[in-house]
Design a protein around this motif. Structure first.
Motif, short mmCIF file in Angstrom:
data_model
loop_
_atom_site.label_atom_id
_atom_site.label_comp_id
_atom_site.label_asym_id
_atom_site.label_seq_id
_atom_site.Cartn_x
_atom_site.Cartn_y
_atom_site.Cartn_z
N ILE A 8 45.24 41.77 39.61
CA ILE A 8 43.98 41.54 38.88
C ILE A 8 44.16 42.19 37.51
O ILE A 8 44.43 43.40 37.41
CB ILE A 8 42.78 42.16 39.63
CG1 ILE A 8 42.63 41.51 41.01
CG2 ILE A 8 41.50 41.99 38.81
CD1 ILE A 8 41.55 42.15 41.88
N LEU A 9 44.01 41.38 36.47
CA LEU A 9 44.22 41.87 35.10
C LEU A 9 42.93 42.50 34.58
O LEU A 9 41.90 41.82 34.46
CB LEU A 9 44.62 40.71 34.19
CG LEU A 9 45.93 40.01 34.57
CD1 LEU A 9 46.04 38.66 33.87
CD2 LEU A 9 47.12 40.90 34.24
N ALA A 10 43.00 43.78 34.29
CA ALA A 10 41.81 44.49 33.80
C ALA A 10 42.21 45.50 32.74
O ALA A 10 41.66 46.60 32.67
CB ALA A 10 41.09 45.17 34.97
N GLY A 36 24.96 42.09 39.95
CA GLY A 36 24.31 42.00 41.26
C GLY A 36 24.55 43.22 42.13
O GLY A 36 24.67 43.11 43.35
N GLY A 37 24.66 44.40 41.52
CA GLY A 37 24.79 45.63 42.30
C GLY A 37 26.22 46.04 42.60
O GLY A 37 26.47 47.18 43.02
N ASP A 38 27.17 45.14 42.43
CA ASP A 38 28.59 45.50 42.59
C ASP A 38 29.26 45.41 41.23
O ASP A 38 28.69 44.84 40.30
CB ASP A 38 29.28 44.53 43.56
CG ASP A 38 28.74 44.66 44.97
OD1 ASP A 38 28.65 45.80 45.46
OD2 ASP A 38 28.39 43.62 45.56
N SER A 39 30.48 45.93 41.15
CA SER A 39 31.18 45.78 39.86
C SER A 39 31.78 44.38 39.78
O SER A 39 32.01 43.72 40.80
CB SER A 39 32.28 46.84 39.74
OG SER A 39 33.33 46.54 40.62
N LEU A 40 32.04 43.97 38.55
CA LEU A 40 32.73 42.68 38.35
C LEU A 40 34.03 42.65 39.15
O LEU A 40 34.37 41.66 39.77
CB LEU A 40 33.07 42.53 36.87
CG LEU A 40 32.20 41.66 35.99
CD1 LEU A 40 32.73 41.69 34.56
CD2 LEU A 40 32.23 40.23 36.52
N LEU A 41 34.71 43.79 39.11
CA LEU A 41 35.99 43.91 39.82
C LEU A 41 35.80 43.71 41.32
O LEU A 41 36.64 43.07 41.98
CB LEU A 41 36.58 45.29 39.52
CG LEU A 41 38.03 45.53 39.84
CD1 LEU A 41 38.92 44.45 39.25
CD2 LEU A 41 38.43 46.91 39.30
N PRO A 59 44.15 56.03 34.87
CA PRO A 59 43.81 55.29 36.09
C PRO A 59 42.65 55.93 36.86
O PRO A 59 42.09 55.30 37.76
CB PRO A 59 45.11 55.36 36.91
CG PRO A 59 45.91 56.47 36.35
CD PRO A 59 45.48 56.66 34.93
N ALA A 60 42.25 57.17 36.46
CA ALA A 60 41.19 57.87 37.20
C ALA A 60 39.89 57.09 37.20
O ALA A 60 39.10 57.17 38.15
CB ALA A 60 40.98 59.26 36.60
N ARG A 61 39.65 56.30 36.14
CA ARG A 61 38.38 55.58 36.09
C ARG A 61 38.30 54.49 37.15
O ARG A 61 37.24 53.97 37.43
CB ARG A 61 38.13 55.02 34.69
CG ARG A 61 39.12 53.96 34.26
CD ARG A 61 39.10 53.86 32.74
NE ARG A 61 39.69 52.64 32.25
CZ ARG A 61 41.00 52.41 32.15
NH1 ARG A 61 41.87 53.32 32.56
NH2 ARG A 61 41.44 51.28 31.65
N PHE A 62 39.44 54.16 37.73
CA PHE A 62 39.44 53.17 38.82
C PHE A 62 39.61 53.84 40.18
O PHE A 62 40.01 53.20 41.14
CB PHE A 62 40.57 52.15 38.60
CG PHE A 62 40.35 51.25 37.40
CD1 PHE A 62 39.38 50.25 37.45
CD2 PHE A 62 41.08 51.43 36.24
CE1 PHE A 62 39.17 49.43 36.34
CE2 PHE A 62 40.87 50.61 35.13
CZ PHE A 62 39.92 49.61 35.18
N GLY A 71 40.13 40.02 35.69
CA GLY A 71 39.10 40.85 36.32
C GLY A 71 37.71 40.61 35.77
O GLY A 71 36.78 41.37 36.09
N ASP A 72 37.54 39.58 34.95
CA ASP A 72 36.22 39.31 34.35
C ASP A 72 35.68 37.95 34.79
O ASP A 72 34.82 37.38 34.13
CB ASP A 72 36.32 39.38 32.81
CG ASP A 72 37.29 38.35 32.24
OD1 ASP A 72 37.86 37.56 33.01
OD2 ASP A 72 37.47 38.35 31.01
N THR A 73 36.20 37.44 35.92
CA THR A 73 35.90 36.05 36.33
C THR A 73 35.36 36.07 37.76
O THR A 73 36.11 35.87 38.72
CB THR A 73 37.19 35.21 36.20
OG1 THR A 73 37.69 35.35 34.87
CG2 THR A 73 36.95 33.74 36.48
N PRO A 74 34.05 36.33 37.92
CA PRO A 74 33.52 36.66 39.26
C PRO A 74 33.39 35.50 40.23
O PRO A 74 33.19 35.74 41.42
CB PRO A 74 32.13 37.23 38.94
CG PRO A 74 31.75 36.63 37.62
CD PRO A 74 33.04 36.47 36.86
N PHE A 75 33.50 34.25 39.76
CA PHE A 75 33.31 33.11 40.67
C PHE A 75 34.61 32.34 40.92
O PHE A 75 34.60 31.15 41.22
CB PHE A 75 32.24 32.16 40.11
CG PHE A 75 30.95 32.85 39.74
CD1 PHE A 75 30.27 33.61 40.68
CD2 PHE A 75 30.44 32.76 38.45
CE1 PHE A 75 29.09 34.26 40.35
CE2 PHE A 75 29.25 33.40 38.10
CZ PHE A 75 28.57 34.16 39.06
#
Ligand SMILES: Nc1nc2c(ncn2[C@@H]2O[C@H](COP(=O)(O)OP(=O)(O)OP(=O)(O)O)[C@@H](O)[C@H]2O)c(=O)[nH]1
Length: 210
Positions: free
Chosen positions: A9-11, A29-34, A56-59, A102-106
């Motif tokens: 997943i490219l982020a 919708g309450g979850d992250s895009l990721l 990487p700590a932010r993930f 990582g920005d494509t939720p559907f």
């Protein structure tokens, strides 16, 4: 499904149109895009990692290995793809890598299955997703053997356009249908670049389960 296919997943982008930061960590919708991307993509692949620059700590809340780009200076998605191909070759037994932004939720739930089928008909080529006649070069299946050529392209020739490498390498296109939502049609590769896009995705989430 797809246990012999590695996934990334490219982020690792700069999210400038979103005002900076990590757009993949924004809430939808309450979850992250990721979370949305991973819940659709993880079941389609075997070993899965996250491509991201910086600390990487932010993930830390995401239970995936985080791969920092092997090419410095935000060289774009191709740098994340090169990094992931080298990871797949060194740390997994997979001979192909599926990529997702990582920005494509559907994103399509049958993405990898269809890319694999198409690549099987033209072994060695890159299978790239399209919708509405438009390419989505960050959604593709890449043979790990392409990594040396990709390194030369990106590092030695300093060409960053993902589609340019795909064209040079040889490819097969896979067309994905638009999703129906009432009278509307939604592109499964609709991606979040701006705050307006995020608001539109919130509305789509209410109205469909694409
Ligand atoms: N690993 C890695 N991924 C990247 C890089 N640049 C972009 N991406 C990813 O590639 C996908 C498409 O990126 P874009 O939306 O075009 O770029 P962005 O930097 O995220 O956003 P903008 O700054 O608004 O263009 C996203 O999933 C990004 O996270 C990079 O330098 N390295």
């Amino acid at each position: 499904m797809g246990q012999d296919i590695a996934g990334i997943i490219l982020a690792g982008g700069r999210s400038r149109r979103m005002g900076g930061g990590d757009k993949s960590l924004l809430a939808l919708g309450g979850d992250s895009l990721l979370d949305h991307v991973a819940s659709r993509f993880a079941p389609q692949v075997g070993p899965l990692a996250l491509s991201a620059n910086g600390d990487p700590a932010r993930f830390a809340g995401i239970e995936l290995p985080v791969l920092a780009d092997v090419v410095e200076g935000f060289a774009g998605p191709l740098a994340g793809i090169l990094t992931a191909l080298e990871w797949a070759a060194a740390d997994t037994s997979c001979e192909a890598l599926a990529t997702a932004a990582g920005d494509t939720p559907f994103l399509p739930r049958d993405l990898v299955e269809r890319l694999v089928a198409a690549a099987g008909a033209r072994p060695g080529s890159i299978a790239v997703a399209c919708s509405g006649g438009k390419w989505h070069p960050t959604f593709a299946l890449w043979p790990t053997e392409a990594r040396a050529a990709l390194r030369r392209f990106l590092v030695d020739e300093d060409i960053r356009r993902v589609s340019a490498f795909i064209e040079r390498h040889g490819f097969v296109e896979v067309e994905f249908s638009l999703l129906k939502s009432g009278e509307h049609e939604i592109d499964p590769f609709f991606n979040i670049n701006t705050p307006d896009d995020l608001a539109a995705a919130e509305r789509l989430l209410q109205s469909i389960d694409p």
